[in-house]
Design an enzyme around this catalytic site. Structure first.
Site, PDB file in Angstrom:
ATOM      1  N   GLU A  69       0.815  -1.204   0.000  1.00  9.85           N
ATOM      2  CA  GLU A  69       0.000   0.000   0.000  1.00  9.85           C
ATOM      3  C   GLU A  69       0.858   1.268   0.000  1.00  9.85           C
ATOM      4  O   GLU A  69       0.513   2.244  -0.662  1.00  9.85           O
ATOM      5  CB  GLU A  69      -0.943  -0.009   1.198  1.00  9.85           C
ATOM      6  CG  GLU A  69      -2.213   0.746   0.873  1.00  9.85           C
ATOM      7  CD  GLU A  69      -3.158   0.824   2.060  1.00  9.85           C
ATOM      8  OE1 GLU A  69      -2.938   0.111   3.060  1.00  9.85           O
ATOM      9  OE2 GLU A  69      -4.096   1.618   1.976  1.00  9.85           O
ATOM     10  N   ASP A  70       1.931   1.269   0.733  1.00 12.26           N
ATOM     11  CA  ASP A  70       2.655   2.522   0.956  1.00 12.26           C
ATOM     12  C   ASP A  70       4.029   2.623   0.288  1.00 12.26           C
ATOM     13  O   ASP A  70       4.704   3.633   0.429  1.00 12.26           O
ATOM     14  CB  ASP A  70       2.831   2.765   2.470  1.00 12.26           C
ATOM     15  CG  ASP A  70       1.492   3.012   3.147  1.00 12.26           C
ATOM     16  OD1 ASP A  70       0.542   3.381   2.431  1.00 12.26           O
ATOM     17  OD2 ASP A  70       1.395   2.811   4.361  1.00 12.26           O
TER      18      ASP A  70
END
Ligand code: MN
Length: 726
Positions: A76-77
């Site tokens: 996600e990051d």
């Protein structure tokens, strides 16, 4: 900051054979991809995955779950892809990371609070592997611990979601310490002033508080011993959030909340429970109105205990529960009932079973040495009978498994259902029969021209959709019957110069309707359309009998003339039914009558008159009262559908010869199919439009003349046309 070695030590303490290389690899990978990233607190980003992994070791999860804790934010990051995770760490960890990433994308909007229960269930339904939920809970717990670095608005939003979704999830999974901490942290950020007030009032030094608890415990144990009662005493400090809830629910001040410290005495027998109560009440002053006997009067969920509140040592109010071990077991294991009581929301029995089973499972897991066994038991579909679907606005709806876009459409509004032509699921067009899956976002496409189809009844799963579709057909059938009934009546009445509209206006028709025990004129007219009443029965109520007889004679004369005419013309062309117009006539598909055939008419409920050949099998057993005489009319030209079967050689070019023969005899082919057999024969099925029997015979003869054709026959009743029987 928690160090990697701390995590490793904790894991090895309960899984001595854990794959430490895998965990180290996950740590190195996470450190590399998160390098340079900083949390809002100013700490390096890596501190977050480390803390999450740390919480997972507190839950004593397996090495794959702890490694996922380290990797959970990489997809996600960072620029990392799921494929890379799969390549480096294998399918299992990739699946877990993917699950956590997916849950993170679901967020509850403030307006959808009443959807919280659906969200919780959806999360459980979507992941199937309960470890995903546990990792997500650990993630949320650490985020809540560091929430103060967000903006005020963001703090409130995340705190509310935690209270609505994640704390109840933790509760259901039986992880009370996470639930308690999440609730207190959420409360702290939602109502900072209240939180501080409560905290100040109950705050004493940690040591002082536990010394107080120990002292009460010691006094109670001593008294039990003196009275020769075998028992156990436990004491605890109530959490801030539950004190707040008590204040809110009972609308009381903090001073009136008694159970800031709570004690529990567990003994062997019911008699001892009351003995202990007596001992406590003689020891400390009971607070009036606080004693509750749930042994004599158990709660609905089978909960039994004695509750009392007293002024304890140093004038402090304490609450004490007294129960037997049996009662304790019920209180603990009747966990589902406990939720009902706590959340004030009813759960159905099925849910109860699933969650108590799940809680049991998580308890066993703590004792299990073999984590493979645990993982296998944990990979289950918690809600096999339900799917959770998003509306385009992010609302969650629950449907039975196998539900389709049509079910979804009817759940929005019956008009949306009636007019749905298609659906987009996650942005892609799908057929109306598509089976929805949990997490799908569904958008319905409607068209004003669309109408429900009887086929829909074969695949819809919700009773709402079924009912609405059936209702639609019923209404439509009624409308058709009214239109048909009107036409029949108008035609009959016209013969006596009686306009129907006038009779309705004057109230005469209503009188007739009431005489036949109908509610209104529409019901009466519909009954004529359905074939429950004849126009003559109605005329009988309106006209004197002499007039009707006159008419009948006239009618007979007219028919005789007509028959003569039919004989003269050889029965060509369209059909005529005594006094009824062609628009209400349909031709039975079981026997496909054509002019020249001897025919019989049947009043078909709601569908007018169906014409069958006089020898059609389908009409033999039917109600003779619904039979009407019909004759072929010669005034108009029509074509009629017939079906023929052609047996021939399986030969190239033969089909072309057959079709050209049919069209050279001026018959249209509306449908055709050919099957070949293993012994090189072909059977062709043709649907044609012909003018009459002579025409059909001519067409058949034409085909029979073709070389390679063995036989041609006209087809009669078939199973699939039973719907057209009278
Ligand atoms: Mn995270």
């Amino acid at each position: 900051m928690l160090r990697f070695n701390d995590i490793l030590d904790r894991l090895l303490a309960y899984h001595p054979n854990a794959d430490t290389d895998l965990l180290r690899k996950a740590y190195v990978f996470s450190a590399k991809v998160h390098m340079g990233q900083v949390r809002l607190s100013g700490e390096p980003y890596l501190s977050h995955p480390l803390e999450v992994a740390g919480i997972l070791t507190q839950l004593r999860l397996d090495v794959a779950a702890v490694a996922t804790g380290l990797l959970h934010d990489t997809v996600e990051d960072t620029l990392t892809t799921l494929e890379e995770i799969r390549d480096y760490f294998g399918e299992e960890i990739a699946h877990l990371v993917d699950g956590v990433t997916k849950i993170s994308k679901i967020s509850l909007r403030p307006s959808e609070k009443d959807q919280a229960e659906n969200f919780r269930k959806m999360i459980l339904a979507m992941v199937k592997d309960i470890r995903v939920v546990l990792i997500k809970l650990a993630d949320r717990l650490h985020n809540m611990r560091t929430l103060q670095y967000h903006s005020d608005e963001k703090q409130r939003e995340i705190a509310q979601e935690t209270l609505d979704i994640y704390a109840p999830l933790a509760h259901r999974l039986g992880i009370d310490w996470i639930k308690t901490e999440l609730e207190d942290l959420a409360f702290k950020h939602l109502h900072p002033d209240l939180y501080e007030e409560i905290q100040k009032k109950i705050a004493r030094k940690e040591k002082e508080r536990s010394r107080y608890i120990d002292e009460v415990k010691r006094i109670l144990m001593k008294k039990l011993y003196e009275n020769q009662i075998e028992g156990e005493v436990t004491g605890r400090l109530k959490q801030i959030y539950s004190i707040y809830q008590k204040m809110k629910d009972q609308n009381i001040d903090l001073d009136q909340v008694y159970d800031i410290t709570a004690f529990r005495v567990i003994v062997n027998t019911i008699k001892e429970c009351y003995d202990v109560l007596g001992i406590i009440h003689s020891l400390w002053k009971p607070i009036p109105g606080k004693f509750k006997d749930y042994i004599g009067l158990p709660k609905e969920n089978m909960y039994q205990s004695l509750h009392t509140a007293v002024i304890g040592p140093y004038g402090e109010r304490i609450e004490i529960q007294i129960r037997t071990w049996d009662m304790h077991k019920i209180a603990e294991e009747g966990i589902a009932a406990h939720w009902k009581y706590k959340e004030g929301k009813p759960l159905d029995e099925e849910d109860d079973k699933r969650f108590s089973w799940l809680r049991q499972l998580l308890e066993w897991q703590r004792d299990l040495k073999d984590d493979v066994e645990f993982i296998e038991t944990v990979k289950v579909d918690l809600f096999p009978n339900e799917v959770y679907i998003f509306t385009p606005k992010g609302e969650v709806k629950v449907f039975p498994a196998g539900a389709t876009p049509v079910d979804f459409a009817y759940s929005i509004h019956s008009d949306v259902g009636h007019h749905c032509v298609g659906a987009k699921v996650n942005g892609k067009l799908v057929p109306l029969k598509y089976e929805l899956k949990s997490g799908d976002t569904v958008e319905i496409i409607t068209s004003p021209n669309q109408r429900p189809s009887k086929d829909w009844l074969k695949f819809v799963k919700t009773s709402r959709a079924k009912t609405k579709i059936r209702q639609w057909f019923k209404t439509e059938e009624r409308e058709k019957s009214i239109a048909l009934g009107k036409e029949i009546l108008e035609k009959e009445l016209k013969k006596y110069d009686l306009p129907l509209a006038k009779l309705i206006k004057s109230g005469e028709m209503l009188k007739v309707a009431l005489e036949f025990s109908f509610q209104d004129v529409d019901d009466l007219v519909a009954a004529v359309g359905y074939g429950k009443l004849t126009a003559n029965q109605i005329l009988g109520k309106i006209l004197p009998p002499e007039k009707l007889e006159q008419k009948e004679e006239k009618e007979e004369g007219r028919l005789k003339g007509l028959l003569r005419k039919i004989r003269r013309t050889g029965g060509r062309d369209a059909i005529l039914i005594k006094g009824i117009d062609n628009v209400m006539v349909r031709y039975a598909r079981c026997c496909n009558p054509v002019p020249g055939d001897k025919v019989v008419g049947f009043i078909t409920r709601g569908r007018g008159v169906t014409i069958h050949t006089a020898d059609c099998q389908n009409i033999m057993d039917d109600d003779p009262h619904r039979r009407v005489e019909v004759e072929w009319d010669s005034t108009k030209e029509y074509t009629y559908p017939v079906r023929i079967r052609i047996y021939s050689e399986d030969k190239k070019g033969l089909l072309a010869e057959i079709t050209s023969s049919i069209s050279s005899n001026e018959a249209n082919i509306t449908n055709a199919s050919v099957n070949t057999t293993e012994d090189h024969k072909a059977i062709g099925l043709f649907e044609l439009q012909v003018n009459d029997l002579n025409h059909l015979n001519k067409v058949i003869k034409g085909i029979e003349r073709i070389k390679g054709v063995y036989r041609v026959e006209r087809m009669r009743a078939e199973l699939d046309s039973l719907g057209d029987s009278p």
